[in-house]
Design a protein around this motif. Structure first.
Motif, PDB file in Angstrom:
ATOM      1  N   THR A  10      37.107  29.682 -80.766  1.00 29.36           N
ATOM      2  CA  THR A  10      37.050  28.841 -79.532  1.00 29.36           C
ATOM      3  C   THR A  10      38.438  29.265 -78.860  1.00 29.36           C
ATOM      4  O   THR A  10      39.303  29.283 -79.523  1.00 29.36           O
ATOM      5  N   TRP A  12      40.734  28.719 -74.789  1.00 29.70           N
ATOM      6  CA  TRP A  12      40.797  27.663 -73.666  1.00 29.70           C
ATOM      7  C   TRP A  12      41.149  28.462 -72.468  1.00 29.70           C
ATOM      8  O   TRP A  12      41.430  29.537 -72.543  1.00 29.70           O
ATOM      9  N   VAL A  16      36.570  28.520 -66.602  1.00 27.17           N
ATOM     10  CA  VAL A  16      35.740  29.057 -67.763  1.00 27.17           C
ATOM     11  C   VAL A  16      34.633  29.896 -67.206  1.00 27.17           C
ATOM     12  O   VAL A  16      34.594  31.105 -67.978  1.00 27.17           O
ATOM     13  N   ALA A  43      31.809  23.832 -68.612  1.00 26.77           N
ATOM     14  CA  ALA A  43      32.845  23.344 -69.542  1.00 26.77           C
ATOM     15  C   ALA A  43      32.948  24.042 -70.794  1.00 26.77           C
ATOM     16  O   ALA A  43      33.924  24.185 -71.202  1.00 26.77           O
ATOM     17  N   TYR A  44      31.887  24.804 -71.066  1.00 23.13           N
ATOM     18  CA  TYR A  44      31.809  25.713 -72.056  1.00 23.13           C
ATOM     19  C   TYR A  44      30.877  26.747 -71.958  1.00 23.13           C
ATOM     20  O   TYR A  44      29.863  26.723 -71.503  1.00 23.13           O
ATOM     21  N   GLU A  46      29.438  30.375 -74.306  1.00 22.47           N
ATOM     22  CA  GLU A  46      29.403  30.937 -75.510  1.00 22.47           C
ATOM     23  C   GLU A  46      28.862  32.324 -75.613  1.00 22.47           C
ATOM     24  O   GLU A  46      27.492  32.341 -75.306  1.00 22.47           O
ATOM     25  N   GLY A  57      33.501  31.128 -78.201  1.00 22.23           N
ATOM     26  CA  GLY A  57      33.149  30.114 -77.197  1.00 22.23           C
ATOM     27  C   GLY A  57      34.397  29.914 -76.254  1.00 22.23           C
ATOM     28  O   GLY A  57      35.554  29.909 -76.774  1.00 22.23           O
ATOM     29  N   ILE A  59      36.215  27.209 -73.733  1.00 27.44           N
ATOM     30  CA  ILE A  59      36.324  25.706 -73.479  1.00 27.44           C
ATOM     31  C   ILE A  59      36.964  25.565 -72.087  1.00 27.44           C
ATOM     32  O   ILE A  59      38.260  26.001 -72.185  1.00 27.44           O
ATOM     33  N   ASP A  60      36.567  24.675 -71.517  1.00 32.61           N
ATOM     34  CA  ASP A  60      37.785  24.324 -70.192  1.00 32.61           C
ATOM     35  C   ASP A  60      38.949  23.619 -70.729  1.00 32.61           C
ATOM     36  O   ASP A  60      38.731  22.745 -71.530  1.00 32.61           O
ATOM     37  N   TYR A  63      39.609  19.986 -71.823  1.00 32.00           N
ATOM     38  CA  TYR A  63      38.885  19.216 -72.949  1.00 32.00           C
ATOM     39  C   TYR A  63      39.849  19.578 -74.169  1.00 32.00           C
ATOM     40  O   TYR A  63      39.648  19.194 -75.267  1.00 32.00           O
TER      41      TYR A  63
END
Length: 136
Positions: A10, A12, A16, A43-44, A46, A57, A59-60, A63
């Motif tokens: 993942t 950041w 996104v 927000a995510y 993948e 992935g 991720i915003d 978070y």
């Protein structure tokens, strides 16, 4: 303990959707999964990538865990590529920033690294062990 392989890498991003669009150009496939945030923005997202369908992935950054730095750093995972020179050139063409030039290692290994436009480390390598394992 029974570590069986990495499940999801993942990263950041503040945006996104923009990061997923950039990575779609890089990896050549669209994300297969998305979760919206409470404001409706992604927000995510993948992706499943490559021979092993490895998961990437995005991720915003809203978070992120407390204390996570906003600059590139942390663990460095190398993606195997068959054409190291061509892949590095394409990443730079798409707006990545050079971090490590192509660097020959022992026994046919070579690595390179960039920072993606969203501030994450992205490392690539030609790995003879991967080629052997993948049977290609």
């Amino acid at each position: 303990m029974n570590f069986r392989g990495f499940a999801t890498l993942t990263i950041w991003a503040d945006d996104v959707a923009a990061a997923a669009a950039w990575y779609e150009q890089v990896v050549g496939v669209a994300p297969y999964f998305e979760t919206p945030g409470p404001d409706g923005r992604p927000a995510y997202r993948e992706f499943r990538i490559g021979d092993l369908q490895a998961e990437l992935g995005i991720i915003d950054r809203r978070y992120a865990f407390p204390g996570v730095p906003s600059t590139a750093g942390g663990a460095l995972m190398h993606w195997h590529v068959d054409d190291l020179e061509g892949t590095l050139a394409r990443l730079l063409e798409l707006g990545a920033t050079a971090l490590q030039p192509i660097t020959p290692r022992d026994d046919g290994f070579a690595t390179a690294a960039v920072i993606d436009p969203f501030g994450n480390l992205l490392a690539i390598m030609h790995n003879p062990h991967y080629v052997e394992m993948a049977g290609k």
